[in-house]
Design an enzyme around this catalytic site. Structure first.
Site, mmCIF file in Angstrom:
data_model
loop_
_atom_site.group_PDB
_atom_site.id
_atom_site.type_symbol
_atom_site.label_atom_id
_atom_site.label_comp_id
_atom_site.label_asym_id
_atom_site.label_seq_id
_atom_site.Cartn_x
_atom_site.Cartn_y
_atom_site.Cartn_z
ATOM 1 N N HIS A 229 51.167 -12.098 0.111
ATOM 2 C CA HIS A 229 50.451 -11.782 -1.123
ATOM 3 C C HIS A 229 50.890 -10.404 -1.599
ATOM 4 C CE1 HIS A 229 47.067 -14.860 -0.866
ATOM 5 N NE2 HIS A 229 47.614 -14.957 0.331
ATOM 6 N N TYR B 235 37.148 -13.313 1.393
ATOM 7 C CA TYR B 235 38.303 -14.137 1.739
ATOM 8 C C TYR B 235 37.794 -15.566 1.875
ATOM 9 C CZ TYR B 235 42.138 -16.047 4.583
ATOM 10 O OH TYR B 235 43.164 -16.816 5.075
#
Length: 536
Positions: free
Chosen positions: A527, A389
């Protein structure tokens, strides 16, 4: 006329001063009506049914039938010359029109066959225009003695009357043809050519009301058409259930098309083909996702049958991990969690697998980069899997320099070191829309985190230029497919998004990628998941 107004079936002449529009609250609803105004305001308006027959002396009346305004031939009659002074008095009194509600205005305009689009002031102006355009001017008065009646008609090419929308789009009074057919009613059939320019000029002057100037239908239609041609944004007919199938982009190239997983994915591999199926998803908080009513981890696993699931932005604390592990689906017995310790309830990554990895590593091994739980690396027989991430550059790009000068370089070095022994699959939220095709509005986001020129150049220099392949873009070079839609502006409903989530693979195994795909129908986060099928 001022004393008596008679209606009946006799053949006596009736002088109808004007088709006067009155507020609907003062009228009884009927199939059609004629409002009659006289010099005194106390005179009652009366309604007439379509069934009533009128006998009107043609030598003492004038009909003016305006295309797009007449609904019934029995309605919209003009008065004689002697009534025009009285009508002028009524036309000057606008209070009744001003007092009408939007609903009453629209209802009245529909009965007149006049387009009813717009706000209240526009509706009032349109109604006034209709009333004014039916008043003969001085030139018409002087010429009325030479002809009994004049009817201006629209040219109709062997078809029925057009709808309201057709009238608007085809320029309601057919001025584009350069002339109008003028036909004398009843006794004489005269054809006169009317200057289109003169009519347009007259209409424009009649539409000036107070401080506003309302453009004619012809000018409005032309303006709307030109504006539609000028717009650079393309959003095709949206599908309410599948908005991702809409090509949504501010400046699309002519060969671009929207990603549709139903039609753009390859057929399944032959049974028995050795492969691994990996999915990745930024869940924007795992606890929130598990509470999301329409989400079922079991159904997702059954539908996609993935071998490995990578998660980003889990936002878990270390103390929460064991509790979460108890909720995992049967068969996915191997899970590895990296949580932020510098900021609680922030960031976090995880790998959940039904294949036992050979080894697992957390972070990059460099101090200063491993306190936010941003990387988990799992080693399998034939490849390394890195789940990451990438830090967002933040509001005001406060972390931009840290990201491109430190984080991106550290990640690149970590990948290259692993690649010395095995190919690498890098996945996760990389927080960068690499090219203009990867973002709905490139021009408007040049200084937005995730699309700055610095981030995009760093993405290329530290990853793609080092030999890693963007699997989705390789498989779909001209396809617009997004993986992120912000909550703030409801971008998911209109497919105004970004592609921030990736599968990058070493060049040595790029040819083994069978499918790199997006699952835009999966909700529960800002997302959506993406997947990779890699032949082994």
């Amino acid at each position: 006329m001022n004393n008596v107004l008679q209606f009946g079936l006799q053949s006596s002449a009736i002088y109808v001063a004007k088709f006067l529009v009155v507020p609907l609250r003062s009228l009884r609803v009927g199939s059609s009506f004629v409002g009659v105004g006289v010099g005194t305001r106390s005179f009652n308006k009366r309604l007439m049914s379509n069934a009533t027959a009128f006998s009107i002396n043609n030598s003492k009346r004038k009909e003016l039938k305006i295309p797009g305004a007449a609904i019934d031939q029995n309605c919209h009659q003009m008065g004689s010359d002697t009534d025009r002074d009285e009508m002028g008095t009524l036309q000057d009194d606008r209070k009744e029109i001003e007092a009408m509600t939007v609903q009453e205005l629209r209802s009245t305009l529909r009965k007149l066959g006049v387009p009813v689009k717009g706000r209240k002031q526009e509706l009032i102006s349109t109604l006034r225009l209709h009333m004014d355009s039916n008043l003969p001017d001085q030139k018409e008065t002087s010429s009325s003695t030479r002809s009994d009646s004049v009817t201006i008609k629209r040219k109709i090419s062997n078809r029925e009357e057009p709808t309201e929308d057709e009238c608007t789009n085809s320029e309601a009074y057919d001025i584009e043809h350069g002339e109008k057919r003028v036909k004398q009613s009843t006794e004489k059939n005269l054809k006169a050519k009317v200057s289109a320019k003169a009519i347009a000029k007259e209409q424009k002057s009649l539409m000036r009301t107070g401080k506003q100037q309302i453009q004619s239908k012809e000018e409005t239609s032309s303006t709307i058409s030109s504006e539609l041609l000028k717009t650079e944004e393309i959003i095709s007919s949206p599908s309410q259930s599948e908005p991702w199938t809409v090509l949504a982009h501010k400046k699309p190239q002519k060969d671009w098309k929207a990603y549709n997983p139903k039609t753009m994915r390859p057929p399944p591999l032959p049974e028995g083909t050795k492969c691994v199926k990996v999915m990745t998803w930024n869940v924007n908080g795992l606890r929130g996702l598990l509470k999301f009513e329409s989400f079922s981890a079991l159904q997702l696993a059954q539908r996609e049958n993935f071998d490995i699931l990578c998660l980003q932005e889990t936002k878990l604390q270390v103390k929460d991990v064991e509790e979460i592990k108890k909720t995992l689906i049967d068969g996915y017995d191997h899970s590895f969690w990296s949580c932020s310790v510098s900021k609680l309830g922030y960031s976090g990554t995880a790998i959940i697998s039904r294949i036992k990895p050979l080894s697992v590593r957390y972070g990059t091994g460099l101090s200063g980069h491993d306190t936010e739980g941003r990387i988990v690396t799992a080693e399998f027989d034939s490849f390394y899997l890195i789940n990451t991430y990438v830090p967002n550059s933040g509001d005001g790009l406060k972390r931009l320099s840290y990201r491109i000068e430190e984080w991106d370089r550290t990640l690149s070095n970590h990948i290259k070191e692993l690649e010395k022994s095995k190919p690498v699959v890098l996945t996760g939220d990389l927080n960068c829309a690499h090219e203009e095709i990867d973002i709905f509005n490139p021009a408007g986001n040049k200084r937005s985190a995730g699309f700055t020129i610095e981030e995009r150049q760093s993405f290329g220099a530290n990853l793609l230029d080092k030999g890693f392949v963007d699997t989705f873009r390789k498989q779909h070079p001209g396809v617009v497919g997004y993986t992120y839609w912000g909550y703030r502006h409801g971008g998911r409903k209109t497919n105004k998004g970004w592609r921030l989530d990736y599968f990058l693979v070493s060049q040595s195994i790029a040819a083994n990628v069978h499918d790199s795909y997006i699952l835009p129908d999966i909700n529960g986060s800002d997302h959506c998941p993406i997947g990779l099928i890699l032949k082994l």
